[in-house]
Scaffold this motif. Structure first.
Motif, PDB file in Angstrom:
ATOM      1  N   GLU A 159     -34.817 -29.872  -7.288  1.00 40.68           N
ATOM      2  CA  GLU A 159     -34.621 -29.544  -8.763  1.00 40.68           C
ATOM      3  C   GLU A 159     -34.900 -28.045  -8.960  1.00 40.68           C
ATOM      4  O   GLU A 159     -36.028 -27.641  -9.618  1.00 40.68           O
TER       5      GLU A 159
ATOM      6  N   ALA B 202     -36.110 -26.571 -12.289  1.00 43.64           N
ATOM      7  CA  ALA B 202     -37.346 -27.188 -13.123  1.00 43.64           C
ATOM      8  C   ALA B 202     -38.519 -26.019 -13.196  1.00 43.64           C
ATOM      9  O   ALA B 202     -39.186 -25.915 -13.942  1.00 43.64           O
TER      10      ALA B 202
ATOM     11  N   ARG C  19     -28.723 -39.587 -11.530  1.00 44.98           N
ATOM     12  CA  ARG C  19     -30.065 -39.910 -11.957  1.00 44.98           C
ATOM     13  C   ARG C  19     -29.996 -41.025 -13.035  1.00 44.98           C
ATOM     14  O   ARG C  19     -29.986 -40.571 -14.133  1.00 44.98           O
TER      15      ARG C  19
ATOM     16  N   THR D 219     -33.398 -33.743 -17.745  1.00 48.77           N
ATOM     17  CA  THR D 219     -32.985 -33.392 -16.485  1.00 48.77           C
ATOM     18  C   THR D 219     -31.423 -33.235 -16.487  1.00 48.77           C
ATOM     19  O   THR D 219     -31.101 -32.594 -15.079  1.00 48.77           O
TER      20      THR D 219
ATOM     21  N   ASP E 252     -30.942 -30.349 -13.577  1.00 46.41           N
ATOM     22  CA  ASP E 252     -29.750 -30.759 -12.499  1.00 46.41           C
ATOM     23  C   ASP E 252     -28.476 -29.903 -12.545  1.00 46.41           C
ATOM     24  O   ASP E 252     -28.070 -29.312 -11.506  1.00 46.41           O
TER      25      ASP E 252
ATOM     26  N   SER F 164     -29.223 -26.190 -11.838  1.00 47.32           N
ATOM     27  CA  SER F 164     -29.817 -26.017 -10.640  1.00 47.32           C
ATOM     28  C   SER F 164     -28.589 -25.968  -9.457  1.00 47.32           C
ATOM     29  O   SER F 164     -28.547 -25.257  -8.610  1.00 47.32           O
TER      30      SER F 164
END
Length: 406
Positions: free
Chosen positions: A234, A237, A277, A284, A288, A291
């Motif tokens: 990740e 993040a 996920r 997230t 995600d 990233s």
């Protein structure tokens, strides 16, 4: 802070060398630090190479190079005058070629690796005609998917920086004024869900190829034929876990971001990331997808391009989780494991809840893989070879709290 403990000086273009006791003719790992082309330093305690040099019987070299405006700004906006940082690194490689034998290294066995902006340079140095013959392999830890600046973007960024300098030239700015001007520039470039980057190398014939991110073409021109590369689980993040707009983003806001990024494929991309996920949230979903865009997708694309040229590419995914809320396995997470110097990362919150057992297990496997790759081009840990990426078997080694899973 590991940077603040260094003596600060403008006379900072130095290399740092660690070699095992009685080293002779050992392979060399030339490591380039990251920092968004703006910060960091190869002399920072974070990058102490003593442990990996000793354990893996290789010579470690780290290097300082010019950053931010000092490395890239030029009043005329011409790329040929804006690639000082790239030339710094090539000059350091020339130093290694001419001098590393005195430290027990083999100048004919040099692997150039780096993390983040350092990985960007490691990929560049494997392509650039100007560095041909100075390295034999490269290691790309979290290569950011960013093209070199075009002539137009170079002029635009130089003008934007100039506007932050209150009418002063670069030579007239104090260090504090320079840092403040760079920060203002980054803020002017910032947008939701994006990682803001100011200066970086510019396209320049014979030095920085325009095809840098055309991975198929780049692999055809590469003068290295063995690459180890990967990303953390990740990455972004690290840039969002304390950002209120990202943490509090609504589902609608994130859907709008997907629409801007992926157009007609937005709903499909959203569904794919949600399926990965089960406990996904808007945050997230943003982490995600961004990233993947900035880091993870480049791993498979470069590995695929290398495999098509019959080059050796070995891919990994670093997935040791921090246990820090919203941080997961972020950008830079693999670095303390690679260097194995936990005490020098005492200021890094990402390690706070990692047990010593996990730190040693995952770190040993990562160091062994890097060491074996530097020695002979094949990554292996705990006696197991990591799979080479191929078009028919696009395998990636996962590094978790249990170590490497090939």
């Amino acid at each position: 802070d590991a940077i603040d403990t260094n003596a600060q000086s403008e006379d900072a273009f130095i290399v740092n060398v660690w070699a095992p006791e009685n080293a002779q003719n050992l392979p060399v790992f030339f490591f380039i630090h990251g920092g968004g082309f703006l910060s960091g330093g190869g002399s920072a305690a974070w990058y102490d190479g003593e442990r990996i040099a000793r354990e893996e019987q290789i010579v470690i070299v780290t290097v300082n190079y010019r950053l931010g405006a000092l490395g890239h700004y030029t009043p005329d906006g011409l790329p040929a005058n804006a690639n000082r940082a790239t030339r710094d690194l090539i000059q350091a490689l020339h130093w290694v070629r001419d001098n590393i034998t005195e430290f027990g290294g083999d100048p004919s066995q040099v692997t150039v690796g780096g993390q983040s902006a350092g990985a960007w340079y490691a990929w560049l140095l494997g392509l650039s005609p100007a560095s041909r013959g100075l390295l034999q392999r490269n290691i790309l830890l979290s290569l950011p998917h960013m093209p070199p600046m075009s002539d137009e973007l170079t002029r635009s960024h130089c003008q934007l920086f100039k506007e932050q300098c209150a009418g002063k030239s670069l030579d007239e700015l104090s260090i504090q004024e320079l840092l403040e001007a760079q920060l203002k520039m980054l803020r002017a470039l910032a947008s939701f869900g994006e990682v803001s980057v100011g200066f970086r190398p510019a396209v320049e014939e014979g030095l920085v190829p325009e095809y840098f991110l055309d991975f198929a073409q780049a692999a055809q021109h590469a003068h290295v034929t063995e690459t180890l590369l990967g990303a953390t689980a990740e990455e972004n993040a690290a840039f969002m876990f304390k950002a209120p707009d990202a943490l509090a983003a609504s589902e609608q806001h994130v859907h709008e971001w997907y629409a801007r990024q992926f157009g007609a494929q937005a709903q499909e991309q959203y569904a794919q990331h949600a399926a990965r996920r089960p406990q996904h949230t808007p945050y997230t979903q943003l982490v995600d997808a961004s990233s993947d865009q900035l880091f993870a997708n480049a791993v498979s694309q470069i590995a695929e391009a290398c495999a098509a040229q019959k080059h050796t590419a070995t891919a990994y995914r670093f997935n040791v989780q921090t246990q820090v809320p919203h941080l997961m396995s972020p950008h830079c997470m693999e670095l303390p494991f690679l260097f194995g110097n936990r005490a020098d990362w005492a200021d890094a919150p990402m390690l706070a809840n990692i047990s010593d057992e996990v730190f040693e297990r995952a770190g040993t496997d990562l160091r062994q893989a890097v060491g074996s790759f530097v020695r002979d081009g094949a990554a292996r840990s705990s006696g197991t070879d990591w799979p080479v990426y191929s078009q028919s078997q696009p395998k990636t080694t996962e590094i978790t709290e249990s170590g490497a899973i090939a």
